[in-house]
Write a protein that holds these residues in place. Structure first.
Motif, PDB file in Angstrom:
ATOM      1  N   HIS A 132      -4.798  -2.452  -6.831  1.00  0.00           N
ATOM      2  CA  HIS A 132      -3.943  -1.621  -5.968  1.00  0.00           C
ATOM      3  C   HIS A 132      -4.222  -0.129  -6.099  1.00  0.00           C
ATOM      4  O   HIS A 132      -4.016   0.630  -5.170  1.00  0.00           O
ATOM      5  CB  HIS A 132      -2.472  -1.899  -6.261  1.00  0.00           C
ATOM      6  CG  HIS A 132      -1.935  -3.016  -5.418  1.00  0.00           C
ATOM      7  ND1 HIS A 132      -0.606  -3.253  -5.250  1.00  0.00           N
ATOM      8  CD2 HIS A 132      -2.575  -3.940  -4.690  1.00  0.00           C
ATOM      9  CE1 HIS A 132      -0.445  -4.290  -4.451  1.00  0.00           C
ATOM     10  NE2 HIS A 132      -1.631  -4.731  -4.113  1.00  0.00           N
ATOM     11  N   ILE A 133      -4.706   0.256  -7.278  1.00  0.00           N
ATOM     12  CA  ILE A 133      -5.047   1.667  -7.489  1.00  0.00           C
ATOM     13  C   ILE A 133      -6.096   2.102  -6.464  1.00  0.00           C
ATOM     14  O   ILE A 133      -6.053   3.209  -5.935  1.00  0.00           O
ATOM     15  CB  ILE A 133      -5.591   1.861  -8.920  1.00  0.00           C
ATOM     16  CG1 ILE A 133      -4.471   1.723  -9.946  1.00  0.00           C
ATOM     17  CG2 ILE A 133      -6.280   3.196  -9.060  1.00  0.00           C
ATOM     18  CD1 ILE A 133      -3.443   2.810  -9.902  1.00  0.00           C
ATOM     19  N   ASN A 134      -7.031   1.216  -6.141  1.00  0.00           N
ATOM     20  CA  ASN A 134      -8.093   1.568  -5.194  1.00  0.00           C
ATOM     21  C   ASN A 134      -7.524   1.936  -3.835  1.00  0.00           C
ATOM     22  O   ASN A 134      -7.946   2.907  -3.219  1.00  0.00           O
ATOM     23  CB  ASN A 134      -9.070   0.395  -5.030  1.00  0.00           C
ATOM     24  CG  ASN A 134      -9.897   0.190  -6.277  1.00  0.00           C
ATOM     25  OD1 ASN A 134      -9.586   0.759  -7.318  1.00  0.00           O
ATOM     26  ND2 ASN A 134     -10.926  -0.615  -6.181  1.00  0.00           N
ATOM     27  N   PRO A 162     -10.993  -3.107   3.647  1.00  0.00           N
ATOM     28  CA  PRO A 162     -12.060  -3.412   2.692  1.00  0.00           C
ATOM     29  C   PRO A 162     -11.590  -3.534   1.241  1.00  0.00           C
ATOM     30  O   PRO A 162     -12.276  -4.167   0.437  1.00  0.00           O
ATOM     31  CB  PRO A 162     -13.024  -2.225   2.847  1.00  0.00           C
ATOM     32  CG  PRO A 162     -12.761  -1.701   4.207  1.00  0.00           C
ATOM     33  CD  PRO A 162     -11.327  -1.940   4.477  1.00  0.00           C
ATOM     34  N   VAL A 163     -10.463  -2.919   0.884  1.00  0.00           N
ATOM     35  CA  VAL A 163     -10.022  -3.001  -0.519  1.00  0.00           C
ATOM     36  C   VAL A 163      -8.787  -3.893  -0.668  1.00  0.00           C
ATOM     37  O   VAL A 163      -8.086  -3.834  -1.662  1.00  0.00           O
ATOM     38  CB  VAL A 163      -9.714  -1.597  -1.110  1.00  0.00           C
ATOM     39  CG1 VAL A 163     -10.990  -0.807  -1.261  1.00  0.00           C
ATOM     40  CG2 VAL A 163      -8.715  -0.838  -0.254  1.00  0.00           C
ATOM     41  N   PHE A 216      -4.706   3.188  -3.287  1.00  0.00           N
ATOM     42  CA  PHE A 216      -4.051   4.489  -3.380  1.00  0.00           C
ATOM     43  C   PHE A 216      -5.082   5.616  -3.345  1.00  0.00           C
ATOM     44  O   PHE A 216      -4.858   6.665  -2.733  1.00  0.00           O
ATOM     45  CB  PHE A 216      -3.212   4.575  -4.656  1.00  0.00           C
ATOM     46  CG  PHE A 216      -2.382   5.822  -4.709  1.00  0.00           C
ATOM     47  CD1 PHE A 216      -1.327   5.987  -3.828  1.00  0.00           C
ATOM     48  CD2 PHE A 216      -2.675   6.830  -5.591  1.00  0.00           C
ATOM     49  CE1 PHE A 216      -0.574   7.142  -3.850  1.00  0.00           C
ATOM     50  CE2 PHE A 216      -1.919   7.988  -5.619  1.00  0.00           C
ATOM     51  CZ  PHE A 216      -0.865   8.141  -4.748  1.00  0.00           C
ATOM     52  N   ILE A 217      -6.214   5.383  -3.978  1.00  0.00           N
ATOM     53  CA  ILE A 217      -7.256   6.417  -3.960  1.00  0.00           C
ATOM     54  C   ILE A 217      -7.826   6.565  -2.551  1.00  0.00           C
ATOM     55  O   ILE A 217      -8.104   7.667  -2.084  1.00  0.00           O
ATOM     56  CB  ILE A 217      -8.330   6.103  -5.013  1.00  0.00           C
ATOM     57  CG1 ILE A 217      -7.724   6.356  -6.391  1.00  0.00           C
ATOM     58  CG2 ILE A 217      -9.555   6.958  -4.830  1.00  0.00           C
ATOM     59  CD1 ILE A 217      -8.341   5.607  -7.486  1.00  0.00           C
ATOM     60  N   ILE A 218      -7.962   5.426  -1.853  1.00  0.00           N
ATOM     61  CA  ILE A 218      -8.359   5.479  -0.449  1.00  0.00           C
ATOM     62  C   ILE A 218      -7.352   6.333   0.328  1.00  0.00           C
ATOM     63  O   ILE A 218      -7.716   7.165   1.155  1.00  0.00           O
ATOM     64  CB  ILE A 218      -8.382   4.060   0.159  1.00  0.00           C
ATOM     65  CG1 ILE A 218      -9.429   3.209  -0.525  1.00  0.00           C
ATOM     66  CG2 ILE A 218      -8.567   4.117   1.669  1.00  0.00           C
ATOM     67  CD1 ILE A 218     -10.726   3.080   0.162  1.00  0.00           C
ATOM     68  N   ILE A 273       0.846  -1.187   0.000  1.00  0.00           N
ATOM     69  CA  ILE A 273       0.000   0.000   0.000  1.00  0.00           C
ATOM     70  C   ILE A 273       0.888   1.245   0.000  1.00  0.00           C
ATOM     71  O   ILE A 273       1.804   1.347   0.809  1.00  0.00           O
ATOM     72  CB  ILE A 273      -0.900   0.031   1.261  1.00  0.00           C
ATOM     73  CG1 ILE A 273      -1.860  -1.154   1.249  1.00  0.00           C
ATOM     74  CG2 ILE A 273      -1.673   1.344   1.347  1.00  0.00           C
ATOM     75  CD1 ILE A 273      -2.587  -1.344   2.569  1.00  0.00           C
ATOM     76  N   LEU A 306      -5.557   8.747  -0.771  1.00  0.00           N
ATOM     77  CA  LEU A 306      -5.773  10.165  -1.077  1.00  0.00           C
ATOM     78  C   LEU A 306      -6.962  10.700  -0.279  1.00  0.00           C
ATOM     79  O   LEU A 306      -6.911  11.800   0.290  1.00  0.00           O
ATOM     80  CB  LEU A 306      -6.024  10.373  -2.567  1.00  0.00           C
ATOM     81  CG  LEU A 306      -4.873  10.042  -3.520  1.00  0.00           C
ATOM     82  CD1 LEU A 306      -5.268  10.347  -4.951  1.00  0.00           C
ATOM     83  CD2 LEU A 306      -3.633  10.819  -3.148  1.00  0.00           C
TER      84      LEU A 306
END
Lengths: 286, 321
Positions: free
Chosen positions: A92-94, A86-87, A96-98, A34, A100
């Motif tokens: 893996h992009i998800n 949860p992700v 990273f958005i979390i 992460i 942010l």
């Protein structure tokens, strides 16, 4: 020559802070994959907490710091459990958005709780030591010492204890670790607690050396990632050497080139490293 | 993702809705927000190209907007070039920077790419702030001319509604261009890169060329949007081209629905109007904003468009029964 040694000493002090930030990032990245972008803001939350405890509640610094470290561990675990877990199995992009989103949230909470003014933790350390002609303020010396102790303690934990062994096992092969009876549900919690604690320590250092203000956490985490790129991702020695290299380079640039552009140096170094050694200075060939 | 008749109808409906929108708005302020939203549609289409289709999350869009905005403003203010020329040269200037930035940063993948682009955004911001001879630092640039010949010209661009239609034409053009790109062979390669980059390489395609193309085009869109913004507001300073705004672009794509053409349009309007409606929450705005981003990623990873098409599919199933 003396000027050079002086700048390098300054660089090692700020470099120690980068090392602590980068160590937290690199363990989370190396073990869980992460890119914990909120790390800087959470770290500054810890710094703010110490400031409030010391400046407005009158708590002794030596009590406030352990309290903040423990709160940091709790916050780290909570973030892992509520936001990243949860992700876990998603792209893996998800994650990273979390990260942010978390950054926005934590920055917002910091702003709400501690205001927009910059704060400096009143440490009361105002002596200045002089060693062989090089002056070093008390705070900087303590920062370097504390960072050294924390780095040694963390290495001892990861290399020497049963839990540390389990963490390394999960990093190497999650499935095999499950088969060996490692409780893989608790490992991410421990990793986050540990790295957030290191981050809070760095936040306290930033608050005593310079000042904490909105946006400082984001700048710190970007530099932390620059260190990771320098040192190679997931590498603990890489984070230590990379952090010191970045700190010293910045201090030299500020001392001899231009202080307005010293923050650009980190990124220029990062880009040059990417061009010639994308795997990092200490990373092995892929 | 093919251009079916149903999709075509949907696009036309959205366009028609946007054309008649100003006549339903009586408050000038909402027209202003709609202009901003359309500018963000352009940014979000670019962001979607690199993030949604190619799978590389770039966090430099606001930085590129800054380059476009300062590019057009400085060309206009220092050399007195006509506005249409400076607006059109803004994407080209931005493309130049994007080429230099994209080549090294596309050597890394995933999070690393995101962080490197974010670092670029920081560099752009620091330079805009400190290169005071050129950019006037924190105070920013004022008196950036409007397109057209002012009030006496055939079209009065100082009027908000007029500028709205001007930006609407630009946003439509950019959206059509995006649709053209993603429906071509090029677009299919980009999607293939997102799904399996190694396989693209194995098929004998130089993936880096396609990635660089997507990155540069997305930056050009941002630069264009920045230029439109500069001439709309007549004032720019570095404050509006920070990472926070780049994250807005990421959010627009996620909220709207990444990898779709309509998603960024909906997302752009959402990120402009949502903060306005969250105004009651004042300083909690950032917290709520972050929370929405997290919840959206966990519970609707395909965005509003994905949610809507799921709902439609469910409805159809019901009816079929």
């Amino acid at each position: 020559m003396l000027e050079l040694v002086q700048q390098i000493t300054n660089g090692v002090a700020i470099g120690s802070v980068y090392v602590l930030i980068a160590l937290g990032l690199t363990t989370v990245f190396g073990i869980l994959g992460i890119a914990h972008f909120a790390h800087g803001s959470v770290s500054m939350f810890g710094g703010y907490l110490v400031y409030v405890l010391v400046a407005s509640q009158g708590v002794s610094l030596w009590l406030a710091i352990p309290v903040a470290l423990i709160v940091g561990m709790g916050v780290g675990g909570l973030i892992e459990f509520l936001a990243y877990r949860p992700v876990r199995n998603a792209n893996h992009i998800n994650a990273f958005i979390i990260a942010l989103g978390l950054t926005m949230m934590v920055e917002g909470i910091n702003l709400q709780l501690f205001g927009a003014d910059q704060v400096v933790i009143p440490t009361g350390f105002d002596r200045v030591f002089e060693i062989a002609g090089v002056t070093i303020p008390e705070t900087r010396l303590y920062v370097i010492l504390a960072a050294t102790v924390l780095v040694i303690a963390m290495t001892a934990f990861v290399e020497g204890t049963k839990t540390g062994q389990a963490i390394r096992a999960v990093a190497q092969n999650r499935d095999a670790a499950i088969l060996m009876g490692v409780n893989v549900r608790s490992i991410p919690l421990i990793v986050f607690a540990m790295s957030t604690m290191l981050g809070v320590a760095a936040g306290v250092m930033v608050g005593s050396l310079f000042a904490i203000a909105p946006g400082v956490g984001e700048a710190m985490v970007v530099k932390g990632f620059a260190v990771l790129i320098l040192g190679g991702l997931g590498s603990i020695p890489g984070a230590i050497i990379g952090g010191l290299v970045l700190g010293v380079t910045e201090a030299l640039a500020a001392g001899f080139l231009s202080s307005a552009y010293k923050d650009v140096i980190a990124f220029v170094v990062m880009i040059v490293v990417l061009l010639f050694r994308p795997q990092g200075l200490l990373g092995g060939a892929k | 993702m093919t251009l079916t008749r149903k999709n075509g109808l949907l696009y036309l409906a959205i366009l028609a809705g946007l054309i008649v929108l100003p006549s339903f708005i009586s408050t000038k302020y909402y027209i202003h927000l709609s202009v901003l939203a359309l500018i963000w549609v352009i940014v979000a289409q670019g962001q979607n190209l690199i993030q949604g289709f190619t799978g590389y999350v770039s966090i430099a869009q606001a930085g590129f907007m800054g380059i476009g905005a300062y590019g057009t403003a400085l060309l206009g203010l220092n050399f007195g070039l006509p506005v249409w020329l400076t607006i059109l040269s803004a994407p080209l200037i931005t493309a130049l920077f994007a080429l230099v930035a994209g080549y090294p940063s596309l050597r890394v993948k995933g999070h690393y790419f995101a962080i490197v682009t974010l670092a670029f955004n920081m560099v752009i911001f620091i330079v805009l702030l400190n290169l005071t001879d050129l950019t006037n630092g924190e105070a920013g640039l004022m008196g950036i001319p409007k397109p057209g010949a002012g009030k006496d010209g055939a079209i009065n661009f100082a009027d908000r509604t007029t500028y709205y239609y001007f930006v609407l034409i630009a946003a439509t053009g950019v959206t059509a261009l995006t649709a053209l790109i993603v429906n071509s062979r090029l677009g299919r390669v980009l999607v293939a890169i997102r799904q399996n980059e190694t396989l693209v390489g194995a098929a004998g395609l130089a993936a880096w060329k396609y990635k660089l193309f997507a990155f540069v085009v997305s930056a050009m869109f941002a630069g264009f949007a920045g230029a439109l913004y500069a001439h709309y507001q007549s004032f720019i300073n570095p404050e509006i081209f920070t990472i926070a705004q780049s994250m807005d672009a990421v959010l627009a794509v996620i909220l709207g629905g990444s990898g779709t053409i309509t998603g960024p349009i909906i997302g752009a309007f959402a990120i402009v109007f949502l903060p306005e409606y969250l105004r009651f929450a004042d300083s909690f705005r950032l917290v709520i904003y972050g929370l929405i981003l997290i919840l959206a990623t966990i519970f609707m990873p395909r965005g509003i468009v994905g949610l809507a098409s799921d709902a439609l599919g469910l409805l159809k199933k019901r009816r079929a029964r």
